[in-house]
Design an enzyme around this catalytic site. Structure first.
Site, PDB file in Angstrom:
ATOM      1  CG  HIS A  16      -1.992  -1.092   1.066  1.00  0.00           C
ATOM      2  ND1 HIS A  16      -2.492  -1.788   2.144  1.00  0.00           N
ATOM      3  CD2 HIS A  16      -2.620  -1.605  -0.031  1.00  0.00           C
ATOM      4  CE1 HIS A  16      -3.381  -2.673   1.724  1.00  0.00           C
ATOM      5  NE2 HIS A  16      -3.473  -2.570   0.414  1.00  0.00           N
TER       6      HIS A  16
ATOM      7  CG  HIS B 168      -7.748 -10.426  -6.943  1.00  0.00           C
ATOM      8  ND1 HIS B 168      -7.100 -10.052  -8.093  1.00  0.00           N
ATOM      9  CD2 HIS B 168      -8.084 -11.733  -7.109  1.00  0.00           C
ATOM     10  CE1 HIS B 168      -7.030 -11.095  -8.919  1.00  0.00           C
ATOM     11  NE2 HIS B 168      -7.618 -12.117  -8.341  1.00  0.00           N
TER      12      HIS B 168
ATOM     13  CB  SER C 296      -5.870  -1.640  -2.536  1.00  0.00           C
ATOM     14  OG  SER C 296      -6.650  -2.803  -2.687  1.00  0.00           O
TER      15      SER C 296
ATOM     16  CD  GLU D 190     -13.435 -10.103  -3.490  1.00  0.00           C
ATOM     17  OE1 GLU D 190     -13.436 -11.347  -3.410  1.00  0.00           O
ATOM     18  OE2 GLU D 190     -12.392  -9.412  -3.455  1.00  0.00           O
TER      19      GLU D 190
ATOM     20  CG  ASP E 167     -11.648 -14.682 -12.223  1.00  0.00           C
ATOM     21  OD1 ASP E 167     -10.669 -13.974 -12.552  1.00  0.00           O
ATOM     22  OD2 ASP E 167     -11.519 -15.840 -11.784  1.00  0.00           O
ATOM     23  N   GLY E 168     -11.381 -11.460 -11.117  1.00  0.00           N
ATOM     24  CA  GLY E 168     -10.504 -10.335 -11.401  1.00  0.00           C
ATOM     25  C   GLY E 168      -9.790 -10.448 -12.728  1.00  0.00           C
TER      26      GLY E 168
ATOM     27  CG  ASP F 204      -3.531  -7.808  -3.294  1.00  0.00           C
ATOM     28  OD1 ASP F 204      -2.758  -8.742  -3.036  1.00  0.00           O
ATOM     29  OD2 ASP F 204      -4.091  -7.120  -2.427  1.00  0.00           O
TER      30      ASP F 204
END
Length: 283
Positions: A18, A41, A99, A117, A142-143, A163
């Site tokens: 971060h 994510h 994030s 997400e 799905d990311g 991530d």
């Protein structure tokens, strides 16, 4: 789908990830034109460090708590520390900004953020948290699918944060596919990829693949708590930064020794490496 970041929020890996993310957003804000950020994510956005999950592991005590107690942090950490303090207006650190909350807190009125997400409960939390902010879009998917579905954005400048929880064996392969797709669809995006380091073999395979493909400038940053000799422990974490903003390499070189001394004072070490140099473009 089983991974719950609430147990690990604010740990040493979050601090490094971060802090770099905040540095990248700061760099994007140097230009007046809007930027777009995609978080593939997203989790739940922010985390209660007084909750049972965080208290059970206590990982934040070796991460953000240690950082806040340290004297004279480098100025490069100012944006990150400001984001942490913004979600703790009464002082202390009982809430940790993931994030999504970190980026949202740094955005301007014209910037946009897409949060992706897959976990259905986490998506509901995100929708509730950001319901009043029109700059933030929530996507239940799905990311890695989002990298295709949501790019390129009309803003044409910005960042992608990947991530994942690394619950599946082919995660590194999926990362490489996603990076190729981003490069084709949004070539000037700044892309950050976070990964845990237990052993070095999968990490070196990832680095080797990135080197062989070439492309835009690519940095790798690692902070290790200990030598990676036990493959069942989280020995460190890393970040790959594709198309880093100007000056990030210099700022990281100054920041990493201080961060390592605070987060890993007993045998910790760091590494910063250029995987693909700016002059080493292959296509």
């Amino acid at each position: 789908m089983n991974y719950r970041h609430a147990y690990h929020a604010g740990n040493f890996a979050d601090v490094v990830k971060h802090a770099v993310l905040a540095m990248v957003v700061t760099a994007l804000k140097r230009k007046e034109t809007p930027f777009f950020a995609l978080d593939t994510h997203a989790g739940i956005g922010a985390y209660n460090l007084e909750a049972d999950e965080a208290q059970r592991t206590g990982e934040f005590k070796g991460g953000i708590a240690r950082l806040l107690e340290a004297a004279m942090p480098p100025s490069a950490l100012d944006p990150y520390l400001a984001a942490v303090r913004a979600v703790n207006p009464a002082g202390g650190c009982t809430c940790y900004p993931g994030s999504p909350e970190l980026v949202r807190g740094m955005m301007r009125a014209t910037d946009r953020l897409a949060l992706v997400e897959l976990h259905p409960e986490d998506v509901d939390v995100l929708r509730h948290r950001f319901a009043a902010d029109r700059r933030v879009g929530i996507h239940h998917m799905d990311g890695y699918v989002a990298v295709k579905a949501l790019l390129p954005p009309p803003e044409r400048r910005g960042l992608v944060l990947i991530d994942p929880p690394f619950e599946v064996k082919d995660e590194h392969e999926r990362l490489l596919v996603a990076l190729r797709r981003i490069r084709r669809r949004w070539a000037n995006a700044i892309t950050l990829v976070w990964y845990p380091i237990k052993g070095m073999e999968p990490v070196e395979r990832l680095y080797g693949a990135l080197r062989s493909e070439g492309g835009v400038e690519t940095l790798a940053v690692e902070l290790m708590l200990r030598p990676p000799v036990d493959p069942f422990r989280l020995n460190g974490s890393g970040l790959v930064v594709v198309n880093p903003p100007w000056g990030l390499d210099r700022d990281l070189a100054a920041l990493l020794p201080w961060l390592t001394s605070v987060l890993a004072p007993e045998g910790g070490f760091y590494r910063q490496e250029v995987l693909v140099a700016e002059a080493d473009l292959r296509g």
